[in-house]
Write an enzyme that holds these catalytic residues in place. Structure first.
Site, PDB file in Angstrom:
ATOM      1  N   ASP A  55       0.839  -1.202   0.000  1.00  0.00           N
ATOM      2  CA  ASP A  55       0.000   0.000   0.000  1.00  0.00           C
ATOM      3  C   ASP A  55       0.872   1.251   0.000  1.00  0.00           C
ATOM      4  O   ASP A  55       0.368   2.370  -0.090  1.00  0.00           O
ATOM      5  CB  ASP A  55      -0.997  -0.002   1.156  1.00  0.00           C
ATOM      6  CG  ASP A  55      -0.351  -0.119   2.522  1.00  0.00           C
ATOM      7  OD1 ASP A  55       0.884  -0.118   2.615  1.00  0.00           O
ATOM      8  OD2 ASP A  55      -1.107  -0.216   3.521  1.00  0.00           O
ATOM      9  N   SER A  56       2.200   1.047   0.056  1.00  0.00           N
ATOM     10  CA  SER A  56       3.142   2.141  -0.182  1.00  0.00           C
ATOM     11  C   SER A  56       2.904   2.806  -1.525  1.00  0.00           C
ATOM     12  O   SER A  56       3.362   3.934  -1.753  1.00  0.00           O
ATOM     13  CB  SER A  56       4.578   1.617  -0.117  1.00  0.00           C
ATOM     14  OG  SER A  56       4.744   0.484  -0.962  1.00  0.00           O
ATOM     15  N   ASP A  94      -0.660  -6.337  -0.138  1.00  0.00           N
ATOM     16  CA  ASP A  94      -1.113  -5.689   1.091  1.00  0.00           C
ATOM     17  C   ASP A  94      -2.639  -5.623   1.129  1.00  0.00           C
ATOM     18  O   ASP A  94      -3.281  -5.352   0.098  1.00  0.00           O
ATOM     19  CB  ASP A  94      -0.576  -4.262   1.152  1.00  0.00           C
ATOM     20  CG  ASP A  94       0.599  -4.107   2.083  1.00  0.00           C
ATOM     21  OD1 ASP A  94       0.742  -4.921   3.022  1.00  0.00           O
ATOM     22  OD2 ASP A  94       1.380  -3.159   1.886  1.00  0.00           O
ATOM     23  N   LYS A 122      -0.757  -9.588   3.066  1.00  0.00           N
ATOM     24  CA  LYS A 122      -0.109  -9.031   4.250  1.00  0.00           C
ATOM     25  C   LYS A 122      -1.074  -8.106   4.965  1.00  0.00           C
ATOM     26  O   LYS A 122      -1.765  -7.304   4.324  1.00  0.00           O
ATOM     27  CB  LYS A 122       1.164  -8.264   3.873  1.00  0.00           C
ATOM     28  CG  LYS A 122       1.906  -7.684   5.081  1.00  0.00           C
ATOM     29  CD  LYS A 122       3.256  -7.136   4.690  1.00  0.00           C
ATOM     30  CE  LYS A 122       3.156  -5.795   4.015  1.00  0.00           C
ATOM     31  NZ  LYS A 122       2.623  -4.722   4.915  1.00  0.00           N
ATOM     32  N   GLU A 124      -1.568  -5.672   8.778  1.00  0.00           N
ATOM     33  CA  GLU A 124      -0.844  -5.021   9.849  1.00  0.00           C
ATOM     34  C   GLU A 124      -1.495  -5.257  11.202  1.00  0.00           C
ATOM     35  O   GLU A 124      -2.722  -5.231  11.329  1.00  0.00           O
ATOM     36  CB  GLU A 124      -0.763  -3.509   9.594  1.00  0.00           C
ATOM     37  CG  GLU A 124       0.002  -3.130   8.351  1.00  0.00           C
ATOM     38  CD  GLU A 124       0.102  -1.640   8.128  1.00  0.00           C
ATOM     39  OE1 GLU A 124       0.651  -1.231   7.088  1.00  0.00           O
ATOM     40  OE2 GLU A 124      -0.373  -0.866   8.992  1.00  0.00           O
ATOM     41  N   GLU A 191       8.971  -3.717  11.094  1.00  0.00           N
ATOM     42  CA  GLU A 191       9.348  -2.407  10.560  1.00  0.00           C
ATOM     43  C   GLU A 191       9.735  -1.455  11.680  1.00  0.00           C
ATOM     44  O   GLU A 191       9.009  -1.293  12.658  1.00  0.00           O
ATOM     45  CB  GLU A 191       8.210  -1.801   9.739  1.00  0.00           C
ATOM     46  CG  GLU A 191       8.563  -0.453   9.135  1.00  0.00           C
ATOM     47  CD  GLU A 191       7.570   0.048   8.100  1.00  0.00           C
ATOM     48  OE1 GLU A 191       7.776   1.169   7.589  1.00  0.00           O
ATOM     49  OE2 GLU A 191       6.606  -0.674   7.812  1.00  0.00           O
TER      50      GLU A 191
END
Length: 275
Positions: A55-56, A94, A122, A124, A191
């Site tokens: 999602d970067s 993501d 992925k 979070e 991270e």
């Protein structure tokens, strides 16, 4: 899921079970983000093991201030593009902000990602996300967890800050890492975590850890495509970023240089880690 190799000289395609074997063998994993077929193809040729449609993309592709505006349609579109460029690297997608807020929403989003070509999704955090991880894994969807600095929590965290510096926060992070692995995650991204803490977590887990600003003792490393190539994203460059294009001499050379540095334990060094 991906275009199959056409010659015997190409690498054997990565599978999810191969990740655990890589950890047992002590083989460090090289991961980069990608958003289109062209860069994905070059990464595959350069020997990158894992490719993440992160999602970067909200910040480095769409020019936004954070990852929060990214929606599942964006991820699915870029996943399909990247999948067309890969023949051997394992592709992750993501789950963007709130796409995994409930098990049902996560299942819908993850299904779309896998149907677009991903092999894993992925997400979070821990806490309520543990139920989501278990729910997905029980439905044959491999999961990569993400702890430490979680960019989707930037508003709550008050910015992009190193996590786990004090003893209480470190204990919570250790417990969360064990919990996501117990819930069924096959991979864990750490991270912006102090190197000693990331090393402790890596030793405690049977699943591989992938560091980004988490020191050299993780089982692998990930960087954003634009950072590896030294491209300005309009945002402050974190300490853990390194321009590999300068030493690689070409885009493919930069990707190969990154992979070699990760596998040989030369990256990250102390200058690209947090104590």
């Amino acid at each position: 899921m991906y275009t199959q190799p056409t010659t015997s000289t190409e690498r054997k395609p990565w599978t999810v079970p191969m990740l655990a074997q890589a950890k047992r063998d002590g083989r460090r994993l090289a991961m980069l983000t990608a958003y289109d077929a062209g860069f994905a193809r070059v990464m595959d040729q350069a020997g990158i093991d894992l490719v993440l449609v992160g999602d970067s993309l909200g910040m480095v592709v769409q020019g936004r201030d954070s990852t929060l505006p990214v929606v599942i349609d964006d991820i699915v579109y870029h996943t399909a593009c990247v999948a067309r460029g890969l023949s051997s690297a394992l592709l992750l997608s993501d789950l963007p902000f709130q796409a995994d807020a409930t098990p049902g929403r996560a299942l819908d989003a993850a299904t779309r990602c896998l149907q677009a070509g991903a092999a894993m999704v992925k997400l979070e955090g821990a806490g309520s996300k543990l139920e989501v991880i278990r729910f997905l894994v029980e439905r044959e969807i491999p999961v990569c967890a993400h702890l430490g600095l979680t960019p989707q929590s930037v508003l709550r965290l008050g910015g992009y800050k190193v996590q786990g510096r004090d003893e209480r926060a470190a204990d919570t992070l250790r417990a969360d890492a064990l919990a996501v692995a117990a819930a069924g995650a096959s991979l864990l991204v750490l991270e912006c975590v102090p190197s000693p803490l990331a090393a402790d977590i890596t030793r405690a887990l049977d699943i591989p850890t992938i560091g980004i600003g988490a020191g050299p003792q993780c089982d692998g490393q990930v960087l954003v495509l634009h950072d590896v190539l030294g491209l300005a994203s309009g945002h402050r460059r974190p300490k853990f970023v390194k321009d590999f294009l300068a030493e690689g001499g070409s885009v493919q050379g930069a990707f190969s240089a990154f992979a070699d540095a990760v596998r040989e334990g030369r990256f990250p060094d102390a200058d690209h880690s947090y104590a």
